[in-house]
Design a protein around this motif. Structure first.
Motif, PDB file in Angstrom:
ATOM      1  N   THR A  42      40.387  58.949  14.731  1.00 47.51           N
ATOM      2  CA  THR A  42      41.251  59.085  15.907  1.00 47.51           C
ATOM      3  C   THR A  42      40.399  59.215  17.156  1.00 47.51           C
ATOM      4  N   ILE A  43      40.957  58.794  18.282  1.00 43.59           N
ATOM      5  CA  ILE A  43      40.298  59.005  19.569  1.00 43.59           C
ATOM      6  C   ILE A  43      40.329  60.506  19.856  1.00 43.59           C
ATOM      7  N   PRO A  44      39.187  61.124  20.101  1.00 42.78           N
ATOM      8  CA  PRO A  44      39.184  62.572  20.355  1.00 42.78           C
ATOM      9  C   PRO A  44      39.834  62.910  21.689  1.00 42.78           C
ATOM     10  N   LYS A  45      40.213  64.142  21.821  1.00 44.95           N
ATOM     11  CA  LYS A  45      40.834  64.609  23.064  1.00 44.95           C
ATOM     12  C   LYS A  45      39.838  65.421  23.874  1.00 44.95           C
ATOM     13  N   ASN A  46      39.784  65.145  25.163  1.00 37.83           N
ATOM     14  CA  ASN A  46      39.026  65.926  26.136  1.00 37.83           C
ATOM     15  C   ASN A  46      37.523  65.941  25.883  1.00 37.83           C
ATOM     16  N   ARG A  47      37.007  64.887  25.263  1.00 34.13           N
ATOM     17  CA  ARG A  47      35.559  64.773  25.095  1.00 34.13           C
ATOM     18  C   ARG A  47      35.211  63.351  24.691  1.00 34.13           C
ATOM     19  N   VAL A  48      33.908  63.063  24.706  1.00 34.62           N
ATOM     20  CA  VAL A  48      33.385  61.769  24.263  1.00 34.62           C
ATOM     21  C   VAL A  48      32.594  62.023  22.985  1.00 34.62           C
ATOM     22  N   ALA A  49      33.056  61.469  21.864  1.00 40.25           N
ATOM     23  CA  ALA A  49      32.436  61.707  20.565  1.00 40.25           C
ATOM     24  C   ALA A  49      31.603  60.505  20.150  1.00 40.25           C
ATOM     25  N   LEU A  50      30.602  60.759  19.305  1.00 36.95           N
ATOM     26  CA  LEU A  50      29.710  59.716  18.811  1.00 36.95           C
ATOM     27  C   LEU A  50      29.993  59.446  17.334  1.00 36.95           C
ATOM     28  N   LEU A  51      30.269  58.180  17.011  1.00 40.33           N
ATOM     29  CA  LEU A  51      30.478  57.740  15.633  1.00 40.33           C
ATOM     30  C   LEU A  51      29.423  56.699  15.300  1.00 40.33           C
ATOM     31  N   SER A  52      28.540  56.995  14.354  1.00 40.41           N
ATOM     32  CA  SER A  52      27.470  56.084  13.967  1.00 40.41           C
ATOM     33  C   SER A  52      27.895  55.252  12.762  1.00 40.41           C
ATOM     34  N   LEU A  53      27.779  53.933  12.889  1.00 37.42           N
ATOM     35  CA  LEU A  53      28.122  53.015  11.811  1.00 37.42           C
ATOM     36  C   LEU A  53      26.947  52.050  11.604  1.00 37.42           C
ATOM     37  N   PRO A  54      25.935  52.467  10.849  1.00 40.24           N
ATOM     38  CA  PRO A  54      24.779  51.596  10.629  1.00 40.24           C
ATOM     39  C   PRO A  54      25.072  50.479   9.634  1.00 40.24           C
ATOM     40  N   LEU A  55      24.400  49.357   9.842  1.00 44.51           N
ATOM     41  CA  LEU A  55      24.481  48.213   8.938  1.00 44.51           C
ATOM     42  C   LEU A  55      23.151  48.147   8.189  1.00 44.51           C
ATOM     43  N   ASP A  56      23.102  48.774   7.019  1.00 41.42           N
ATOM     44  CA  ASP A  56      21.832  49.003   6.348  1.00 41.42           C
ATOM     45  C   ASP A  56      21.689  48.244   5.033  1.00 41.42           C
ATOM     46  N   PHE A  57      20.439  48.052   4.646  1.00 44.60           N
ATOM     47  CA  PHE A  57      20.055  47.254   3.489  1.00 44.60           C
ATOM     48  C   PHE A  57      20.747  47.667   2.197  1.00 44.60           C
ATOM     49  N   LEU A  58      20.904  48.955   1.963  1.00 47.10           N
ATOM     50  CA  LEU A  58      21.467  49.417   0.696  1.00 47.10           C
ATOM     51  C   LEU A  58      22.929  49.019   0.530  1.00 47.10           C
ATOM     52  N   CYS A  59      23.569  48.577   1.602  1.00 49.53           N
ATOM     53  CA  CYS A  59      24.953  48.093   1.522  1.00 49.53           C
ATOM     54  C   CYS A  59      25.028  46.573   1.585  1.00 49.53           C
ATOM     55  N   ASP A  60      23.907  45.914   1.355  1.00 50.68           N
ATOM     56  CA  ASP A  60      23.912  44.451   1.331  1.00 50.68           C
ATOM     57  C   ASP A  60      24.865  43.957   0.247  1.00 50.68           C
ATOM     58  N   GLY A  61      25.690  42.965   0.579  1.00 50.72           N
ATOM     59  CA  GLY A  61      26.661  42.440  -0.366  1.00 50.72           C
ATOM     60  C   GLY A  61      27.987  43.170  -0.370  1.00 50.72           C
ATOM     61  N   SER A  62      28.227  43.980   0.652  1.00 51.91           N
ATOM     62  CA  SER A  62      29.455  44.786   0.672  1.00 51.91           C
ATOM     63  C   SER A  62      30.653  44.071   1.271  1.00 51.91           C
ATOM     64  N   GLY A  63      30.458  42.869   1.817  1.00 51.11           N
ATOM     65  CA  GLY A  63      31.579  42.148   2.409  1.00 51.11           C
ATOM     66  C   GLY A  63      31.468  40.660   2.232  1.00 51.11           C
ATOM     67  N   GLU A  64      32.572  39.972   2.480  1.00 57.86           N
ATOM     68  CA  GLU A  64      32.617  38.516   2.427  1.00 57.86           C
ATOM     69  C   GLU A  64      33.394  37.993   3.624  1.00 57.86           C
ATOM     70  N   SER A  65      33.078  36.782   4.015  1.00 56.21           N
ATOM     71  CA  SER A  65      33.762  36.146   5.128  1.00 56.21           C
ATOM     72  C   SER A  65      35.141  35.668   4.708  1.00 56.21           C
ATOM     73  N   ALA A  66      36.110  35.890   5.600  1.00 57.45           N
ATOM     74  CA  ALA A  66      37.458  35.338   5.433  1.00 57.45           C
ATOM     75  C   ALA A  66      37.819  34.658   6.743  1.00 57.45           C
ATOM     76  N   GLY A  67      37.022  33.659   7.101  1.00 54.77           N
ATOM     77  CA  GLY A  67      37.185  33.011   8.391  1.00 54.77           C
ATOM     78  C   GLY A  67      36.757  33.926   9.507  1.00 54.77           C
ATOM     79  N   ASN A  68      37.652  34.173  10.449  1.00 56.10           N
ATOM     80  CA  ASN A  68      37.353  35.073  11.551  1.00 56.10           C
ATOM     81  C   ASN A  68      37.509  36.536  11.163  1.00 56.10           C
ATOM     82  N   ASP A  69      37.927  36.781   9.929  1.00 55.24           N
ATOM     83  CA  ASP A  69      38.094  38.139   9.423  1.00 55.24           C
ATOM     84  C   ASP A  69      37.011  38.422   8.393  1.00 55.24           C
ATOM     85  N   VAL A  70      36.962  39.672   7.936  1.00 53.04           N
ATOM     86  CA  VAL A  70      35.973  40.108   6.958  1.00 53.04           C
ATOM     87  C   VAL A  70      36.686  40.867   5.860  1.00 53.04           C
ATOM     88  N   GLU A  71      36.323  40.588   4.627  1.00 55.70           N
ATOM     89  CA  GLU A  71      36.875  41.310   3.489  1.00 55.70           C
ATOM     90  C   GLU A  71      35.856  42.313   2.967  1.00 55.70           C
TER      91      GLU A  71
END
Length: 300
Positions: free
Chosen positions: A111-140
């Motif tokens: 959720t968008i936090p209230k009354n502050r600016v929060a940091l959400l880190s979403l790294p794209l790292d090697f150990l998760c290689d193979g976690s998705g597939e292309s579905a055209g302009n979308d991702v599975e």
């Protein structure tokens, strides 16, 4: 960073409120432990808002001189109604173009936090290689279930309580704010291979002294220290991180279980360690050095 973060925000009419008086905002920080453009060269960012509307943008030519974005990248999403809106954020690493194959996908429902600016880190790292597939302009999300995401090779809940997120600080993303980065090749030049306890997926520590840990890959992923038969390609792990390693009470270093699985399958050749003396300890806020680096940029 993604160029002109505030300009990106201005385009998010369904999600953003450029003139909001209260700082109801979540800043998404996207990083990687891989090398660009060798390992992937497209970053796709998608945001889905409950009730419809959203954002879907691909940033091309990562690691090139004319790249649409540099890493680490930050994108901020404002509240349109005093905070509390639920959103699903998905970041993906693609190859070649906006419809190219997907190597890594990471999601968060929050959720968008209230009354502050929060940091959400979403790294794209090697150990998760193979976690998705292309579905055209979308991702599975093919590795994990609908309500899960990949973290260090494991499927965990994608739900994130924004009240537990830290406040956004520029220095916590961009190398302390001074442009510092972690030189993987130099910092592991004199590294030694660790003996891995495969059952517990741990290695010996150094009596409490800080160490850096890297994975030597077999397929050439990561940051390489040369070419030819003698070169090594390394992925540096973040210290004290769910995406990296932690030091246990007994002093041993706990690795992600996926490391030992990939060592058994032949995808990882060795785990290397080096004392954090000449180099600072690698953390999530200290990005790797390379042509993709955004740490030296001015804060938007």
């Amino acid at each position: 960073m993604i160029r002109g973060r505030r300009l990106v925000l201005a385009a998010l009419l369904a999600l953003a409120c450029g003139g909001c008086s209260s700082p109801d905002e979540i800043v998404v920080a996207i990083s990687t432990d891989l090398a660009l453009p060798k390992d992937f060269d497209v970053l796709q960012v998608q945001v889905f808002k409950s009730g419809g509307g959203g954002f879907n943008q691909a940033y091309l030519r990562l690691g090139e001189s004319d790249a649409d974005a540099q890493l680490p990248a930050t994108i901020g999403f404002y509240s349109s109604d005093s905070g509390g809106e639920s959103i699903r954020i998905r970041v993906s690493a693609r190859v070649k173009d906006a419809l190219g194959s997907v190597r890594i996908v990471r999601e968060a429902v929050t959720t968008i936090p209230k009354n502050r600016v929060a940091l959400l880190s979403l790294p794209l790292d090697f150990l998760c290689d193979g976690s998705g597939e292309s579905a055209g302009n979308d991702v599975e999300n093919t590795l994990c279930g609908d309500e899960q995401t990949c973290v260090a090779g494991a499927c965990v809940s994608n739900k994130v309580d924004s009240s537990t997120l830290p406040d956004y600080s520029y220095g916590d993303v961009y190398g302390g704010g001074s442009g510092d980065c972690f030189d993987v090749t130099a910092c592991f030049q004199k590294a030694t291979a660790a003996e891995v306890d495969a059952a517990a997926c741990t290695i010996a520590g150094d009596g409490g002294a800080p160490r850096n840990v890297a994975l030597e890959t077999v397929g050439g992923d990561g940051i390489c220290d040369g070419e030819g038969d003698d070169h090594r390609c390394l992925v540096a792990l973040d210290a004290a991180s769910d995406d990296g390693f932690r030091v246990e009470e007994d002093g041993r270093i706990q690795l992600p279980p996926e490391v030992c699985k990939q060592m058994a399958s032949g995808k990882i050749a060795a785990v290397l360690t080096a004392p954090a003396t000449d180099c600072a300890q690698k953390t999530s806020g200290l990005p790797t050095c390379g042509p993709w680096l955004a740490s030296g940029s001015e804060e938007p």
